[in-house]
Write an enzyme that holds these catalytic residues in place. Sequence first.
Site, PDB file in Angstrom:
ATOM      1  N   HIS A 181       4.390   3.775  12.157  1.00  0.00           N
ATOM      2  CA  HIS A 181       3.305   4.543  12.771  1.00  0.00           C
ATOM      3  C   HIS A 181       3.809   5.535  13.818  1.00  0.00           C
ATOM      4  O   HIS A 181       2.995   6.252  14.400  1.00  0.00           O
ATOM      5  CB  HIS A 181       2.237   3.639  13.406  1.00  0.00           C
ATOM      6  CG  HIS A 181       1.465   2.829  12.426  1.00  0.00           C
ATOM      7  ND1 HIS A 181       0.234   2.283  12.715  1.00  0.00           N
ATOM      8  CD2 HIS A 181       1.725   2.464  11.148  1.00  0.00           C
ATOM      9  CE1 HIS A 181      -0.221   1.611  11.669  1.00  0.00           C
ATOM     10  NE2 HIS A 181       0.675   1.698  10.708  1.00  0.00           N
ATOM     11  N   GLU A 187      -5.138   1.798   3.093  1.00  0.00           N
ATOM     12  CA  GLU A 187      -4.993   0.725   4.075  1.00  0.00           C
ATOM     13  C   GLU A 187      -4.974   1.268   5.492  1.00  0.00           C
ATOM     14  O   GLU A 187      -5.482   0.632   6.419  1.00  0.00           O
ATOM     15  CB  GLU A 187      -3.704  -0.045   3.792  1.00  0.00           C
ATOM     16  CG  GLU A 187      -3.565  -1.362   4.564  1.00  0.00           C
ATOM     17  CD  GLU A 187      -2.964  -1.190   5.962  1.00  0.00           C
ATOM     18  OE1 GLU A 187      -3.097  -2.113   6.778  1.00  0.00           O
ATOM     19  OE2 GLU A 187      -2.363  -0.125   6.225  1.00  0.00           O
ATOM     20  N   GLU A 188      -4.394   2.452   5.681  1.00  0.00           N
ATOM     21  CA  GLU A 188      -4.252   3.007   7.022  1.00  0.00           C
ATOM     22  C   GLU A 188      -5.539   3.661   7.535  1.00  0.00           C
ATOM     23  O   GLU A 188      -5.594   4.071   8.697  1.00  0.00           O
ATOM     24  CB  GLU A 188      -3.111   4.039   7.052  1.00  0.00           C
ATOM     25  CG  GLU A 188      -1.754   3.513   6.624  1.00  0.00           C
ATOM     26  CD  GLU A 188      -1.116   2.591   7.647  1.00  0.00           C
ATOM     27  OE1 GLU A 188      -1.789   2.217   8.626  1.00  0.00           O
ATOM     28  OE2 GLU A 188       0.062   2.237   7.470  1.00  0.00           O
ATOM     29  N   ASP A 192      -0.415   4.466   0.855  1.00  0.00           N
ATOM     30  CA  ASP A 192      -0.824   5.479   1.824  1.00  0.00           C
ATOM     31  C   ASP A 192      -0.044   5.283   3.125  1.00  0.00           C
ATOM     32  O   ASP A 192       0.451   4.188   3.406  1.00  0.00           O
ATOM     33  CB  ASP A 192      -2.328   5.442   2.079  1.00  0.00           C
ATOM     34  CG  ASP A 192      -2.777   4.141   2.735  1.00  0.00           C
ATOM     35  OD1 ASP A 192      -2.459   3.069   2.180  1.00  0.00           O
ATOM     36  OD2 ASP A 192      -3.433   4.180   3.794  1.00  0.00           O
ATOM     37  N   HIS A 246       0.854  -1.202   0.000  1.00  0.00           N
ATOM     38  CA  HIS A 246       0.000   0.000   0.000  1.00  0.00           C
ATOM     39  C   HIS A 246       0.882   1.241   0.000  1.00  0.00           C
ATOM     40  O   HIS A 246       1.980   1.237   0.561  1.00  0.00           O
ATOM     41  CB  HIS A 246      -0.985   0.007   1.177  1.00  0.00           C
ATOM     42  CG  HIS A 246      -0.362   0.091   2.537  1.00  0.00           C
ATOM     43  ND1 HIS A 246       0.002   1.285   3.141  1.00  0.00           N
ATOM     44  CD2 HIS A 246      -0.033  -0.876   3.442  1.00  0.00           C
ATOM     45  CE1 HIS A 246       0.500   1.056   4.336  1.00  0.00           C
ATOM     46  NE2 HIS A 246       0.511  -0.255   4.554  1.00  0.00           N
ATOM     47  N   ASP A 292       6.754   1.329   6.095  1.00  0.00           N
ATOM     48  CA  ASP A 292       5.326   0.993   6.035  1.00  0.00           C
ATOM     49  C   ASP A 292       4.578   2.001   5.166  1.00  0.00           C
ATOM     50  O   ASP A 292       4.111   3.012   5.647  1.00  0.00           O
ATOM     51  CB  ASP A 292       4.760   1.003   7.459  1.00  0.00           C
ATOM     52  CG  ASP A 292       3.290   0.636   7.531  1.00  0.00           C
ATOM     53  OD1 ASP A 292       2.792  -0.038   6.613  1.00  0.00           O
ATOM     54  OD2 ASP A 292       2.635   1.043   8.499  1.00  0.00           O
TER      55      ASP A 292
END
Length: 447
Positions: free
Chosen positions: A417, A152-153, A90, A88, A121
């Site tokens: 994150h 996805e996030e 995003d 992904h 990520d």
Amino acid sequence: MDLRERTASLMGQARAELAELVAIPSVADPRQFPPEECARAARWVRDAFAGAGFADAWLAEMSDGSQAVLGSRQCADPDAATVLLYAHYDVQPPLNEAEWRTPPFELTEVAGRWHGRGAADCKGNIVMHLAALRALGDELPVHLKVVVEGSEETTGALEEFVPGHADLLRADAILVCDAGNAAVGHPAVTTSLRGVADVIVEVEALASELHSGKFGGAAPDALAALVAMLATLRDARGNTTVRGLDNTQVWPGAAYPAETFRADAGVLEGVSLLGDGGVADMVWSRPAVTILGIDCPPVVGSAPAITPRARARLNLRVPPGTQIRGAAEALVHHLHAVAPWGVRVAAEIEAPGPPFQARTGGPAYQAIAAAMHEAYGRPMVMLGEGGSIPLCNAFAEACPEAELILMGVEEPLALIHAPNESVDPAEIAAMALTEALFLQRYAAVRR
């Protein structure tokens, strides 16, 4: 030049491409960043895969307005196996920017690691895919499909897309590259994901605030009631103690050493780890409830008044073998049962996502184990993951015969994150080599 040498020779290009991708603030939340940035990232990914042989790469509109990149590439053998590559583009917003030591949207090398939001990520996995494909060149041993999503996030809209487009995505093996290794240089695949649900619980005790001097001592305090209820969710050892949820399961795979976990999690000196099981048991095989937030008067500006109502947001994680909806309902029943003083309790279950357990032992797992051993020089291990990727269940239901392999360039030092996210370029190189070797070996075992 063999595959290892080819992969190493591509790392300069990988860094340049990752720098371009990281520079695009593709946060899939229009309240925080312009949606045009995600659209720009989608076009970048589409064009990159088109240049890597996916001539039909295109942008598919998802239900939330995001765009996923899809494409396919055929090999010379019409009977060859098909492999789907996932990632992904995003990213999480760079919250707490004051804690970033480098600009979050500028790829910066610090002590040999490449820092930037999305470096691991999951933009690092995108450039890893591209490096693996370029290392193989025209010697493609299997048919390939690719899907790179853009939310996805946030909403995870690809989950809705998959069931109605099974033929478009169907494959014999699916490489879900949004995971990683136990540590830099220690190859692993993730075979177990916990399910997740949030529960919002609200407590009401009074019609309005009351003076704590005049009424305190007899008037029921909603915040005190909520604190008492939340205190029942763990015992003195830190085990999760929700009535109806088994908290005794044991992780059957590789251990997660306590000292390694303490370092990975940044546990302060003198602070104990929770639970009476090993770390792997606690984070991969047992339920956990985390208090994400509490609505109540803040300390600054608080008045000498009894709180009439308070609420909390709880995050529930459950291991494979446990139904997430039933587990969330058990948490709700528990909260009602332990509420003191007859206070009114309301609870709402949000966004339940089921746990996932991979089927191992098939030809794809044999091939990835051999590929990782060759690339890293040490055996692959199988890990659990305390987090959740609901898309895995969508893939498993739409493609029941496919083997799903969770892997990638992420590892504990990546701090995904969090502020100061980074990737070790050695992981990009090793995982690109792993993927290229896997495609070769999988083609061989499937013949």
